[in-house]
Design an enzyme around this catalytic site. Structure first.
Site, PDB file in Angstrom:
ATOM      1  N   SER A 107      28.385  83.557  -2.391  1.00  0.00           N
ATOM      2  CA  SER A 107      28.889  84.829  -1.330  1.00  0.00           C
ATOM      3  C   SER A 107      29.347  86.145  -2.037  1.00  0.00           C
ATOM      4  O   SER A 107      30.192  85.802  -2.924  1.00  0.00           O
ATOM      5  CB  SER A 107      29.618  84.169  -0.231  1.00  0.00           C
ATOM      6  OG  SER A 107      30.393  85.008   0.264  1.00  0.00           O
ATOM      7  N   GLN A 128      24.470  86.528  -2.822  1.00  0.00           N
ATOM      8  CA  GLN A 128      24.577  87.112  -1.711  1.00  0.00           C
ATOM      9  C   GLN A 128      25.298  88.526  -1.339  1.00  0.00           C
ATOM     10  O   GLN A 128      26.571  88.349  -1.741  1.00  0.00           O
ATOM     11  CB  GLN A 128      25.066  85.992  -0.577  1.00  0.00           C
ATOM     12  CG  GLN A 128      24.932  86.636   0.833  1.00  0.00           C
ATOM     13  CD  GLN A 128      26.308  86.881   1.280  1.00  0.00           C
ATOM     14  OE1 GLN A 128      27.222  86.530   1.088  1.00  0.00           O
ATOM     15  NE2 GLN A 128      26.324  87.961   2.045  1.00  0.00           N
ATOM     16  N   ARG A 165      34.833  84.567  17.078  1.00  0.00           N
ATOM     17  CA  ARG A 165      35.164  83.364  16.867  1.00  0.00           C
ATOM     18  C   ARG A 165      36.386  82.738  17.534  1.00  0.00           C
ATOM     19  O   ARG A 165      37.299  82.952  16.969  1.00  0.00           O
ATOM     20  CB  ARG A 165      34.863  82.721  15.555  1.00  0.00           C
ATOM     21  CG  ARG A 165      33.532  83.253  14.904  1.00  0.00           C
ATOM     22  CD  ARG A 165      33.488  83.155  13.404  1.00  0.00           C
ATOM     23  NE  ARG A 165      32.329  83.828  12.762  1.00  0.00           N
ATOM     24  CZ  ARG A 165      32.102  84.386  11.751  1.00  0.00           C
ATOM     25  NH1 ARG A 165      33.180  84.068  10.768  1.00  0.00           N
ATOM     26  NH2 ARG A 165      31.096  85.197  11.254  1.00  0.00           N
ATOM     27  N   HIS A 269      23.474  82.622  11.119  1.00  0.00           N
ATOM     28  CA  HIS A 269      24.678  82.533  10.421  1.00  0.00           C
ATOM     29  C   HIS A 269      25.394  81.242  10.970  1.00  0.00           C
ATOM     30  O   HIS A 269      26.871  81.359  11.148  1.00  0.00           O
ATOM     31  CB  HIS A 269      25.429  83.810  10.996  1.00  0.00           C
ATOM     32  CG  HIS A 269      26.318  84.041   9.703  1.00  0.00           C
ATOM     33  ND1 HIS A 269      26.002  85.446   8.854  1.00  0.00           N
ATOM     34  CD2 HIS A 269      27.655  83.948   9.275  1.00  0.00           C
ATOM     35  CE1 HIS A 269      27.006  85.733   8.102  1.00  0.00           C
ATOM     36  NE2 HIS A 269      27.978  84.755   8.256  1.00  0.00           N
ATOM     37  N   GLY A 302      22.028  73.867  11.187  1.00  0.00           N
ATOM     38  CA  GLY A 302      21.692  72.696  11.816  1.00  0.00           C
ATOM     39  C   GLY A 302      21.064  71.695  10.801  1.00  0.00           C
ATOM     40  O   GLY A 302      20.842  70.684  11.492  1.00  0.00           O
ATOM     41  N   ARG A 304      21.355  68.790   8.526  1.00  0.00           N
ATOM     42  CA  ARG A 304      22.453  67.803   8.219  1.00  0.00           C
ATOM     43  C   ARG A 304      21.868  66.716   7.399  1.00  0.00           C
ATOM     44  O   ARG A 304      22.800  65.750   6.968  1.00  0.00           O
ATOM     45  CB  ARG A 304      23.044  67.554   9.368  1.00  0.00           C
ATOM     46  CG  ARG A 304      23.558  68.566  10.575  1.00  0.00           C
ATOM     47  CD  ARG A 304      24.861  69.081   9.756  1.00  0.00           C
ATOM     48  NE  ARG A 304      25.415  70.192  10.440  1.00  0.00           N
ATOM     49  CZ  ARG A 304      25.224  71.237  10.236  1.00  0.00           C
ATOM     50  NH1 ARG A 304      24.484  71.758   9.239  1.00  0.00           N
ATOM     51  NH2 ARG A 304      25.899  72.410  10.873  1.00  0.00           N
ATOM     52  N   GLY A 323      24.700  74.797   4.991  1.00  0.00           N
ATOM     53  CA  GLY A 323      26.272  75.339   4.887  1.00  0.00           C
ATOM     54  C   GLY A 323      27.350  74.387   5.027  1.00  0.00           C
ATOM     55  O   GLY A 323      27.679  73.556   4.245  1.00  0.00           O
TER      56      GLY A 323
HETATM   57  C1  LIG Z   1      32.733  78.860   6.545  1.00  0.00           C
HETATM   58  C2  LIG Z   1      31.615  79.887   6.235  1.00  0.00           C
HETATM   59  C3  LIG Z   1      31.333  80.816   5.657  1.00  0.00           C
HETATM   60  C4  LIG Z   1      30.284  81.724   5.574  1.00  0.00           C
HETATM   61  N1  LIG Z   1      30.289  82.800   4.883  1.00  0.00           N
HETATM   62  C5  LIG Z   1      29.016  83.442   4.775  1.00  0.00           C
HETATM   63  C6  LIG Z   1      28.922  84.523   3.979  1.00  0.00           C
HETATM   64  O1  LIG Z   1      29.866  84.939   3.202  1.00  0.00           O
HETATM   65  N2  LIG Z   1      27.662  85.053   3.543  1.00  0.00           N
HETATM   66  C7  LIG Z   1      26.407  84.614   4.363  1.00  0.00           C
HETATM   67  O2  LIG Z   1      25.389  85.371   4.159  1.00  0.00           O
HETATM   68  N3  LIG Z   1      26.657  83.772   5.296  1.00  0.00           N
HETATM   69  C8  LIG Z   1      27.903  83.152   5.431  1.00  0.00           C
HETATM   70  N4  LIG Z   1      27.861  81.997   6.202  1.00  0.00           N
HETATM   71  C9  LIG Z   1      26.794  81.510   6.899  1.00  0.00           C
HETATM   72  C10 LIG Z   1      25.964  80.279   6.134  1.00  0.00           C
HETATM   73  O3  LIG Z   1      25.408  80.974   4.936  1.00  0.00           O
HETATM   74  C11 LIG Z   1      24.758  79.601   6.716  1.00  0.00           C
HETATM   75  O4  LIG Z   1      23.934  80.691   7.536  1.00  0.00           O
HETATM   76  C12 LIG Z   1      25.168  78.792   7.651  1.00  0.00           C
HETATM   77  O5  LIG Z   1      26.641  77.997   7.590  1.00  0.00           O
HETATM   78  C13 LIG Z   1      24.158  77.802   8.037  1.00  0.00           C
HETATM   79  O6  LIG Z   1      24.551  76.831   9.244  1.00  0.00           O
HETATM   80  P1  LIG Z   1      25.277  75.294   8.909  1.00  0.00           P
HETATM   81  O7  LIG Z   1      26.426  75.480   8.424  1.00  0.00           O
HETATM   82  O8  LIG Z   1      24.827  74.805  10.274  1.00  0.00           O
HETATM   83  O9  LIG Z   1      24.315  74.662   8.000  1.00  0.00           O
HETATM   84  C14 LIG Z   1      29.099  81.124   6.425  1.00  0.00           C
HETATM   85  C15 LIG Z   1      29.422  79.709   6.940  1.00  0.00           C
HETATM   86  C16 LIG Z   1      30.509  79.317   6.878  1.00  0.00           C
HETATM   87  C17 LIG Z   1      30.422  78.107   7.781  1.00  0.00           C
END
Ligand SMILES: Cc1cc2nc3c(=O)[nH]c(=O)nc-3n(C[C@H](O)[C@H](O)[C@H](O)COP(=O)(O)O)c2cc1C
Length: 373
Positions: A107, A128, A165, A269, A302, A304, A323
């Site tokens: 990130s 990213q 959030r 996201h 989602g 998992r 994520g």
């Molecule tokens: C704690 C956290 C920080 C995140 N930070 C970024 C980020 O800096 N850049 C980005 O493109 N997405 C970010 N995301 C989104 C993740 O890249 C991703 O799209 C998402 O977590 C996928 O869903 P999942 O958590 O259900 O697997 C973040 C997600 C979480 C949980």
């Protein structure tokens, strides 16, 4: 040794080990968290069709994607401030990427510098990018990624403004992260996390430590620089692989393909931006139809389990990213937690392929779905 096979087990463990403020930052989502719930609920609703009496002894799970060979068609989604989950998480992710030969998307807001992360992943990292703050700052970030030797740039476009959030607002979670006196009880009740974090140093956004970026990263800064014109300029500027992340609409996906991007990354996201956004798995079919059968599609949200990864491929994606499960696993038990969780994903992929009668993950298709509309 604690065994943490599933994402859910890791999540439960992370919940006990982390201060509520940190767990909620990771686990939380926008509004009523309906988009986050829809991601998992709609993933659960997809069914794969078992096939029998086929020889499935030697399963092949490796794949070539965006010009690189990976051992599995999944990777670690970009997440900011990962070291809040546990000190050293970024580098533990990098170690896992190398060990399993999977991509790790670093990130903009990582806690370890983008240069160090590319070295630590042996070149397996993607970078990213957020277009936020001044254009000088954004240009500098691209230049650094280029100089470091990144081959894949992922532009995230689904944060035109930071989503609301509620858990973060209630807990007073802010960046740059600070331990505030009113959160003392929460930290005191999780002494292992608090002491380890104090000892190792409170995580910072490492890409903003020096140069024109030393002013720091403001999550709430305007993102108006990111528009269709900018995408075209970025495509002209960045000659290597370019991926656009945060797409749910088929028209947007098609326009991104026509602008010359190498892949579309379907994502809401993790439900952290728009409470009423559709789930990613439900958005996939229309996007696949819009961009045609050959165009590379990545999906997250989602995912998992290994079974979910196979479902994503059957529903039309080429690659799946996860994520939160990786942060839960690291918070639960550091690199051992990651080993356990990734081991579970790999086993699950292999068992799922055997059940649906496929020996090569690259052959998974809509024919493996139980119900096709
Ligand atoms: C704690 C956290 C920080 C995140 N930070 C970024 C980020 O800096 N850049 C980005 O493109 N997405 C970010 N995301 C989104 C993740 O890249 C991703 O799209 C998402 O977590 C996928 O869903 P999942 O958590 O259900 O697997 C973040 C997600 C979480 C949980």
């Amino acid at each position: 040794m604690i065994s943490l096979p599933t994402s859910d087990d890791a999540r439960k463990s992370a919940k006990t080990r982390l201060p509520a403020l940190i767990f909620d930052f990771i686990d939380g989502a926008a509004g009523l968290e309906q988009a986050a719930q829809a991601n998992t609920a709609d993933m659960d609703a997809i069914k794969l069709m078992p096939r029998v009496l086929r020889d499935v002894d030697s399963i092949r799970s490796g794949t070539r994607f965006l010009g690189k060979e990976y051992s599995y068609p999944f990777g670690i989604a970009p997440m900011g401030m990962c070291n809040l989950a546990w000190p050293g998480t970024d580098l533990m992710f990098a170690g896992q990427a190398v060990k399993s030969r999977i991509p790790l998307c670093v990130s903009t807001a990582s806690s370890t510098s983008l240069e160090e992360m590319l070295v630590a992943t042996d070149g397996l990292a993607w970078f990213q990018l957020y277009v936020t703050g001044s254009m000088d700052l954004v240009d500098d970030m691209i230049r650094r990624a280029e100089t470091a030797g990144y081959e894949t740039l992922v532009l995230t476009v689904d944060v035109p403004k930071l989503g609301k959030r509620p858990r973060d607002l209630r807990n007073g979670f802010k960046t740059p992260f600070r331990m505030r006196p009113d959160q003392f009880l929460d930290f005191a009740m999780h002494p292992l996390w608090s002491l380890t974090t104090l000892l190792k140093g409170i995580p910072r956004m490492a890409n903003y430590a020096a140069g024109p970026n030393s002013g720091g990263y403001d999550r709430t800064a305007s993102r108006k620089g990111a528009n269709w014109d900018y995408l075209q300029r970025l495509r002209d500027r960045w000659k290597k692989k370019l991926v656009i992340k945060g797409i749910l609409n088929p028209d947007d996906a098609l326009r991104i393909k026509q602008a010359g991007a190498d892949a579309v990354y379907i994502s809401n996201h993790g439900g952290r931006q728009l409470n009423s956004a559709p789930s990613t798995i439900q958005s996939l079919a229309a996007i696949r139809q819009a961009v045609g059968p050959e165009y590379p599609l990545i999906i997250d949200g989602g995912v998992r389990s290994g079974e979910d990864i196979v479902k994503c491929l059957a529903a039309g994606a080429n690659f799946a990213m996860l994520g939160r499960p990786f942060l839960y696993a690291s918070a639960a038990n550091g690199s051992q937690g990651l080993d356990n969780f990734v081991g579970h994903l790999k086993d699950d992929i292999s068992i799922t392929l055997a059940q649906i009668g496929e020996i090569d993950i690259n052959q998974v298709s809509r024919a493996n779905l139980a119900f096709r509309t």
